[in-house]
Write an enzyme that holds these catalytic residues in place. Structure first.
Site, PDB file in Angstrom:
ATOM      1  N   MET A  21      32.260  -9.881 -22.641  1.00 42.47           N
ATOM      2  CA  MET A  21      33.437 -10.675 -23.000  1.00 42.47           C
ATOM      3  C   MET A  21      34.173 -10.068 -24.197  1.00 42.47           C
ATOM      4  SD  MET A  21      33.921 -13.244 -20.977  1.00 42.47           S
ATOM      5  CE  MET A  21      33.012 -13.849 -19.546  1.00 42.47           C
ATOM      6  N   HIS A 138      35.204  -8.404 -29.640  1.00 38.54           N
ATOM      7  CA  HIS A 138      34.836  -9.542 -28.805  1.00 38.54           C
ATOM      8  C   HIS A 138      36.000 -10.529 -28.736  1.00 38.54           C
ATOM      9  CE1 HIS A 138      32.383 -12.729 -27.038  1.00 38.54           C
ATOM     10  NE2 HIS A 138      31.483 -11.789 -26.794  1.00 38.54           N
ATOM     11  N   HIS A 139      36.190 -11.099 -27.538  1.00 34.65           N
ATOM     12  CA  HIS A 139      37.314 -12.024 -27.330  1.00 34.65           C
ATOM     13  C   HIS A 139      37.175 -13.286 -28.181  1.00 34.65           C
ATOM     14  CE1 HIS A 139      40.837 -13.555 -25.499  1.00 34.65           C
ATOM     15  NE2 HIS A 139      40.721 -12.965 -24.338  1.00 34.65           N
ATOM     16  N   SER A 140      35.959 -13.597 -28.648  1.00 39.52           N
ATOM     17  CA  SER A 140      35.791 -14.753 -29.530  1.00 39.52           C
ATOM     18  C   SER A 140      36.425 -14.520 -30.890  1.00 39.52           C
ATOM     19  CB  SER A 140      34.304 -15.072 -29.709  1.00 39.52           C
ATOM     20  OG  SER A 140      33.599 -13.968 -30.248  1.00 39.52           O
ATOM     21  N   ASN A 308      41.845 -17.625 -30.590  1.00 40.91           N
ATOM     22  CA  ASN A 308      42.502 -17.596 -29.295  1.00 40.91           C
ATOM     23  C   ASN A 308      43.442 -18.784 -29.162  1.00 40.91           C
ATOM     24  OD1 ASN A 308      40.915 -15.450 -27.445  1.00 40.91           O
ATOM     25  ND2 ASN A 308      39.474 -16.416 -28.844  1.00 40.91           N
TER      26      ASN A 308
END
Length: 457
Positions: A21, A138-140, A308
């Site tokens: 991810m 990381h997308h977090s 995000n």
């Protein structure tokens, strides 16, 4: 350190070896005039001396690794910069082909959750007097808009500016080591005000939901999540990745949009539609119903970096239409209807309603569910605006920037584009074992644009 919003923690909770991810970016640079054979390795050593690291790049999950405890961040004050900042040499002859192969492999590895969730690789030995960098986050930590803003802020539009810092190191020393940054974070957060704002948004959520339900009966775009056909992309995937990238002049895309009365984003989607139609036809795998694309839209209203903030629009790609002009007109109408559904809603309401078509992604993480659950959509296509002017990194001109994104379980192909200095840069990220001959889509994108130019000439 702060508690993670659910829009951040969900990327940690959903991650597995088969489902990395993280997002990434591949940047190509021209070597400055007079650069010697050791330019890249010397540059790497210079980067290793920049020990002042932004707080964002010190974050790692606070909860135990391998549990569902990743709901808060902690700061790594013993960050090992040698682990995160790397130097690699491309195998000869150092073509773009070798560059994309190396990038594909790097993008398939999981980030180490014991460390801050990012890596940066410099790659030397690229033909054409060039070098490349690959950034992996990381997308977090970051969404696509945040990542591009951070990249842009760490480069310069002045080729003579020789004090350009990398994304993880600010130009001016911050109080990362004094703890003052955390104090300001706490002071800036007003929990009473946050609860009041949340209550106001939730109070209006019922009427917003009723509005969308009503729209769903009238507008096809609101029901597309129930109409997406099964396709070769909507299957179980592995963690190995394949990446292909290329740019197209914005002037060509803008000219088609002007002639057709459509946006540049509509034309980009029509390029993807034509390429996917031809690709699937050649494989004998084109569904009888049109493919449906999920189009992320940024909900950011400020210049913040980190976290995000994304909503979703579903779009009919009209892949059953043989004529390029008909496909573009259908896409344009579908996008207008999709945007109209969200008109007047708050950010929270859009986030909540955008989650509906994403539910099958979460369900798909359950072993075997992809085979029985219908896909909400067939492919993710993102368009993130980028820098308009050429940018430089200590005198090295950036030739192009190509985004790498996330294939999900049941979503084996992800197309992400960004604009840069008069070009629209396409990054295609696919499951290595599921999407064969991914690079063929690049030629089909060009064919699709030519068809559009002929249709509206």
């Amino acid at each position: 350190m702060p508690i993670m919003p659910v829009t951040d923690s969900m990327f940690l909770l959903a991650e597995s070896r088969e489902h990395p991810m993280h997002v990434g970016g591949l940047q190509l640079f021209e070597l400055p005039e007079g650069a010697g054979p050791d330019y890249v390795s010397d540059f790497h050593r210079q980067l290793m001396s920049l020990v002042d690291v932004r707080q964002l790049f010190r974050r790692r999950p606070r909860g135990p690794v391998g549990t569902v405890g990743q709901f808060a961040w902690t700061s790594d004050e013993q960050l090992d910069l040698e682990y995160h900042v790397r130097l690699s040499g491309l195998p000869r002859p150092g073509r773009v082909r070798e560059l994309l192969e190396l990038t594909s492999r790097l993008h398939g590895y999981l980030l180490d959750r014991h460390r801050p969730l990012w890596e940066f690789t410099m790659m030397e030995g690229l033909q054409g007097n060039r070098f490349a960098t690959y950034t992996k986050v990381h997308h977090s930590l970051l969404d696509g808009v945040s990542a591009l803003r951070l990249m842009q802020s760490s480069l310069s539009d002045d080729p003579s500016d020789m004090d350009v810092r990398p994304p993880w190191s600010p130009r001016v020393r911050t109080d990362v080591f004094s703890g003052g940054g955390r104090a300001r974070e706490s002071a800036a957060f007003d929990p009473v005000r946050a609860v009041q704002d949340l209550f106001q948004e939730v109070r209006g959520f019922g009427s917003a939901t009723t509005k969308v339900i009503n729209e769903a009966f009238r507008e096809q775009s609101a029901t597309l999540s129930f109409q997406a056909p099964r396709s070769m992309f909507n299957v179980a995937i592995t963690g190995a990745r394949r990446f292909a990238a290329q740019g197209w002049p914005l002037d060509r895309i803008r000219a088609v949009g002007k002639a057709a009365g459509a946006t540049m984003n509509d034309v980009m989607l029509a390029m993807c539609s034509g390429a996917l139609r031809r690709y699937l036809l050649d494989l004998g795998a084109l569904p009888d119903k049109p493919l449906v694309a999920a189009i992320p839209m940024s909900l950011r209203t400020d210049a913040s970096i980190g976290g995000n903030a994304i909503g979703i629009i579903l779009c009919d790609l009209a892949t059953t239409e043989a004529e390029a002009g008909d496909r573009l007109r259908t896409i344009h109408d579908s996008m207008l209807r999709g945007k109209a559904v969200y008109h007047g809603m708050s950010r929270l309401q859009i986030l909540a309603l955008s989650a509906v078509p994403l539910i099958p992604l979460a369900v798909g993480m359950i072993p075997g569910m992809v085979k029985v659950a219908p896909p909400a959509f067939n492919v993710l296509i993102s368009n993130v605006p980028g820098p308009r002017k050429p940018l430089y990194w200590n005198g090295a001109r950036m030739q192009g920037v190509y985004p790498l994104s996330i294939p999900y379980e049941g979503q084996a192909l992800n197309i992400t584009v960004t604009s840069y200095a008069g070009n629209l840069e396409f990054g295609l990220t696919g499951c290595r074992g599921t999407v064969p001959h991914l690079q063929r889509l690049l030629g089909l994108l060009e064919d699709s644009l030519v068809d559009l130019e002929k249709a509206f000439s």
